[in-house]
Design a protein around this motif. Sequence first.
Motif, PDB file in Angstrom:
ATOM      1  N   LYS A   1       0.820  -1.202   0.000  1.00  0.00           N
ATOM      2  CA  LYS A   1       0.000   0.000   0.000  1.00  0.00           C
ATOM      3  C   LYS A   1       0.860   1.261   0.000  1.00  0.00           C
ATOM      4  CE  LYS A   1      -4.374  -1.591   1.924  1.00  0.00           C
ATOM      5  NZ  LYS A   1      -5.188  -0.909   0.902  1.00  0.00           N
ATOM      6  N   THR A   2       1.970   1.235   0.713  1.00  0.00           N
ATOM      7  CA  THR A   2       2.862   2.393   0.710  1.00  0.00           C
ATOM      8  C   THR A   2       3.430   2.631  -0.678  1.00  0.00           C
ATOM      9  OG1 THR A   2       3.451   2.035   3.028  1.00  0.00           O
ATOM     10  CG2 THR A   2       4.948   3.369   1.720  1.00  0.00           C
ATOM     11  N   ALA A   3       3.855   1.556  -1.345  1.00  0.00           N
ATOM     12  CA  ALA A   3       4.387   1.692  -2.705  1.00  0.00           C
ATOM     13  C   ALA A   3       3.335   2.244  -3.659  1.00  0.00           C
ATOM     14  CB  ALA A   3       4.898   0.343  -3.197  1.00  0.00           C
ATOM     15  N   ALA A   4       2.099   1.768  -3.536  1.00  0.00           N
ATOM     16  CA  ALA A   4       1.021   2.233  -4.413  1.00  0.00           C
ATOM     17  C   ALA A   4       0.670   3.688  -4.153  1.00  0.00           C
ATOM     18  CB  ALA A   4      -0.211   1.353  -4.227  1.00  0.00           C
ATOM     19  N   SER A   5       0.803   4.128  -2.903  1.00  0.00           N
ATOM     20  CA  SER A   5       0.423   5.501  -2.554  1.00  0.00           C
ATOM     21  C   SER A   5       1.351   6.533  -3.179  1.00  0.00           C
ATOM     22  CB  SER A   5       0.421   5.668  -1.035  1.00  0.00           C
ATOM     23  OG  SER A   5       1.743   5.657  -0.521  1.00  0.00           O
ATOM     24  N   LEU A   6       2.531   6.139  -3.631  1.00  0.00           N
ATOM     25  CA  LEU A   6       3.474   7.069  -4.241  1.00  0.00           C
ATOM     26  C   LEU A   6       3.159   7.354  -5.707  1.00  0.00           C
ATOM     27  CD1 LEU A   6       6.755   5.601  -2.705  1.00  0.00           C
ATOM     28  CD2 LEU A   6       5.371   7.494  -1.851  1.00  0.00           C
ATOM     29  N   LEU A   7       2.222   6.586  -6.278  1.00  0.00           N
ATOM     30  CA  LEU A   7       1.841   6.770  -7.676  1.00  0.00           C
ATOM     31  C   LEU A   7       0.676   7.750  -7.788  1.00  0.00           C
ATOM     32  CD1 LEU A   7       1.959   3.015  -8.769  1.00  0.00           C
ATOM     33  CD2 LEU A   7       3.704   4.769  -9.175  1.00  0.00           C
ATOM     34  N   PRO A   8       0.494   8.356  -8.973  1.00  0.00           N
ATOM     35  CA  PRO A   8      -0.664   9.255  -9.170  1.00  0.00           C
ATOM     36  C   PRO A   8      -1.967   8.481  -8.994  1.00  0.00           C
ATOM     37  CG  PRO A   8       0.947   9.495 -10.944  1.00  0.00           C
ATOM     38  CD  PRO A   8       1.357   8.292 -10.161  1.00  0.00           C
ATOM     39  N   PRO A   9      -3.042   9.133  -8.551  1.00  0.00           N
ATOM     40  CA  PRO A   9      -4.340   8.458  -8.416  1.00  0.00           C
ATOM     41  C   PRO A   9      -4.790   7.829  -9.727  1.00  0.00           C
ATOM     42  CG  PRO A   9      -4.398  10.638  -7.417  1.00  0.00           C
ATOM     43  CD  PRO A   9      -3.097  10.538  -8.167  1.00  0.00           C
ATOM     44  N   ILE A  10      -5.467   6.704  -9.638  1.00  0.00           N
ATOM     45  CA  ILE A  10      -5.973   6.005 -10.821  1.00  0.00           C
ATOM     46  C   ILE A  10      -7.244   6.701 -11.299  1.00  0.00           C
ATOM     47  CG2 ILE A  10      -6.873   3.821 -11.715  1.00  0.00           C
ATOM     48  CD1 ILE A  10      -5.191   2.401  -9.591  1.00  0.00           C
ATOM     49  N   THR A  11      -7.235   7.181 -12.523  1.00  0.00           N
ATOM     50  CA  THR A  11      -8.406   7.882 -13.074  1.00  0.00           C
ATOM     51  C   THR A  11      -8.911   7.257 -14.362  1.00  0.00           C
ATOM     52  OG1 THR A  11      -6.946   9.410 -14.271  1.00  0.00           O
ATOM     53  CG2 THR A  11      -7.671  10.061 -12.039  1.00  0.00           C
ATOM     54  N   THR A  12      -8.231   6.225 -14.850  1.00  0.00           N
ATOM     55  CA  THR A  12      -8.583   5.663 -16.157  1.00  0.00           C
ATOM     56  C   THR A  12      -9.491   4.436 -16.060  1.00  0.00           C
ATOM     57  OG1 THR A  12      -6.555   4.349 -16.117  1.00  0.00           O
ATOM     58  CG2 THR A  12      -6.457   6.509 -17.196  1.00  0.00           C
ATOM     59  N   LEU A  13      -9.813   4.008 -14.861  1.00  0.00           N
ATOM     60  CA  LEU A  13     -10.636   2.814 -14.677  1.00  0.00           C
ATOM     61  C   LEU A  13     -12.000   3.190 -14.130  1.00  0.00           C
ATOM     62  CD1 LEU A  13      -8.006   0.391 -13.066  1.00  0.00           C
ATOM     63  CD2 LEU A  13      -8.744   0.460 -15.455  1.00  0.00           C
TER      64      LEU A  13
END
Length: 413
Positions: free
Chosen positions: A386-398
């Motif tokens: 979850k920490t690794a995923a939180s560093l990415l931009p929010p998912i807006t394409t799904l």
Amino acid sequence: MSTFGKLFRVTTYGESHCASVGAIIDGCPPGLPLAPEDVQVQLSRRRPGQSNLTTPRNEKDLVQLQSGLEHGVTLGTPIGLLVKNEDQRPHDYSETDLYPRPSHADYTYLEKYGVKASSGGGRSSARETIGRVAAGAIAEKYLKLGFGIEVVAFVSSVGKIHLPSHVAPPSLASDKDADNDDVTDALSEEFRNLLSTITREQVDAHPTRCPHHETAERMTLRIIRAKDKQDSIGGTVTCVIRNVPSGLGEPVFDKFEAALAHAMLSIPATKSFEIGSGFRGTEVPGSKHNDPFVQKTNGSLGTKTNWSGGVQGGITNGEDIYFRIGFKSPATISQPQETVQYDGTPGVLAARGRHDPCVVPRAVPIVEAMAAIVVLDQLLIQNARKTAASLLPPITTLPPTMVMPPKETLVSK
């Protein structure tokens, strides 16, 4: 091997009659308040000589914390701990020089390594579990402080004497009732309430560690009967883990229940494992076994019956996790047994080593320890993801139905 876990890694060492046994714990988070007493309380529950229902071997099992903390706080570096073997009697096992003891690991260890410990079963002895219990006590303190997670195990059967749990005990299906799908629930309401409220104080109130007094008294008589006959008897331990967050488990080969099963079946003398409805669930059609979702008072989703035992698809769903482990009758008995020597010469073996007539009362803290180790390891893995995923931009394409709504980054209580 002698190491368990991926991020919270526990390596145990020692044989039954060597100088000491213990463990190295790597991956314990820093900043955890820790004192020897936090570990000792569980080691004292595991130690021999607690009552006339256990082995008379007299070990204090006093733990020494060797590294990994200063001023009562963990540093994040490996924690080393040891417990000295004080009441050693290797001469009690001289017969193993000639005989592989029935249902022991003497023969299999010799076949595997070409050499074996000369006494007490070596690494296959339950003395090895001291390191597990100590590591589990450390894991458990972190789980309690960080997440409010509780782990409680208790004895649920000895021989054919079972703590009442099912609405109707599973029966051998006859031609008349084989097609009868009538069922109310896998567990009685009384047993479900027990799982949600049971405490270690209640478990330890009786030497058998069975929290149902009438059943505990019957278990006592059964164990004493085996002891008087220089025999042994097996049993089961049930464990419940409360307040576990949803989302733990690593499909497909490291599902949460697979990790639990691995941990539990690595304990000496274990022979079976079931989670949730277990084998009882095989007798119930899917239309009645399925766990409908409901909305809890706190707004989160939950399940109506929890026949799944808190795990679905190998991932925790936020419900209580409950499971049961079967322990065989101890292999060391003092009755003469016809067997053969290593060279095949027939003979009679009468073991002289001290042993438990039934291991399940002392197995309770071992089960709790391994459960705590599994939960903490899975929590650390999930929080890393979850920490690794939180560093990415929010998912807006799904589509919104494919993405979890934003909430706290880490798994928390």
